[in-house]
Motif scaffolding. Sequence first.
Motif, mmCIF file in Angstrom:
data_model
loop_
_atom_site.group_PDB
_atom_site.id
_atom_site.type_symbol
_atom_site.label_atom_id
_atom_site.label_comp_id
_atom_site.label_asym_id
_atom_site.label_seq_id
_atom_site.Cartn_x
_atom_site.Cartn_y
_atom_site.Cartn_z
ATOM 1 N N GLU A 93 0.427 -1.564 0.130
ATOM 2 C CA GLU A 93 -0.231 0.805 0.307
ATOM 3 C C GLU A 93 0.898 1.204 -0.072
ATOM 4 N N ARG A 94 2.439 1.342 0.173
ATOM 5 C CA ARG A 94 2.824 2.631 -0.074
ATOM 6 C C ARG A 94 3.706 2.745 -0.970
ATOM 7 N N PRO A 179 3.691 -3.795 5.265
ATOM 8 C CA PRO A 179 4.618 -2.833 5.416
ATOM 9 C C PRO A 179 5.551 -2.216 6.564
ATOM 10 N N THR A 180 6.289 -1.510 6.486
ATOM 11 C CA THR A 180 7.743 -0.610 7.630
ATOM 12 C C THR A 180 8.199 0.041 6.948
ATOM 13 N N ASP A 181 9.444 1.348 7.633
ATOM 14 C CA ASP A 181 10.249 1.551 7.562
ATOM 15 C C ASP A 181 11.264 1.133 6.826
ATOM 16 N N PRO A 182 11.975 0.737 5.863
ATOM 17 C CA PRO A 182 12.288 0.008 5.299
ATOM 18 C C PRO A 182 14.009 0.090 5.724
ATOM 19 N N TRP A 196 10.378 3.418 0.129
ATOM 20 C CA TRP A 196 9.193 2.545 -1.023
ATOM 21 C C TRP A 196 8.881 3.882 -2.017
ATOM 22 N N VAL A 197 8.605 3.368 -3.125
ATOM 23 C CA VAL A 197 8.634 4.223 -3.869
ATOM 24 C C VAL A 197 6.903 4.622 -4.589
#
Length: 234
Positions: A93-94, A179-182, A196-197
């Motif tokens: 979703e990000r 999804p989390t902050d990579p 995330w792009v």
Amino acid sequence: MRIVCVATEGGSPLFSSALGHGEDPYLTVWQHGLTLTRTLSAENTSNEIVLTVQGAPTLHRPVQRRRRRHHPQGSELPTRRQRVAAYGIVLSERGILGTEFSKLTNASGSFGLPGGGIEPGEQPPHTVVREVHEETSQHVTIGPLVDVQSDHWIGHAPNGRFEDFHAVRLVYTVFCDDPTDPVVIDVGGTTASARWVPLDNWRDTPWVSGSRALLAKHLPEARRLWALHRAERD
């Protein structure tokens, strides 16, 4: 690596051929009078990685393969190396998951798709799951195999070694439900950062040419599959 081509999924092989050093799988299929229409599966067997593809007849006259002659620089002979790796077009979703190449590579500052080399005995989908986690800390679900990409060049690697290098990339559609902050777990490797792009402006990111080509070709279908995956999950 071996290419097995069938007319229909689950059908008998039309041909089975080792992928020669520097050869493109699409050209290998074309040399047998066929067009590669779909990648079906990839399996790491006890002896080699086997890529099964679907082929359709094409109207052309196959030409005889010519072996590529290598001309060393001075007295230096290149080290021949074929590397089969697996990568993911990872959607959430990000947006799309991208990894920034580190200074240990020849593409420092550019972005690519997460993935890496297949370890001995490791199945390609497992490679993608492992590499995505090591490079971005994300947990993912594997979708279908969507393409195979090949590059061949002769030159000096970042470590200074003179190589005759053949890169073969198996590419999967991949889903990330949470999804989390990579965060890069494998610090000090070829990945400097990850992010995330956003889908709507993915072209604004400085992707390497191979990743940009794969996204342009497969992102519409990947987005459709991601929507189906979310619907089934909900």
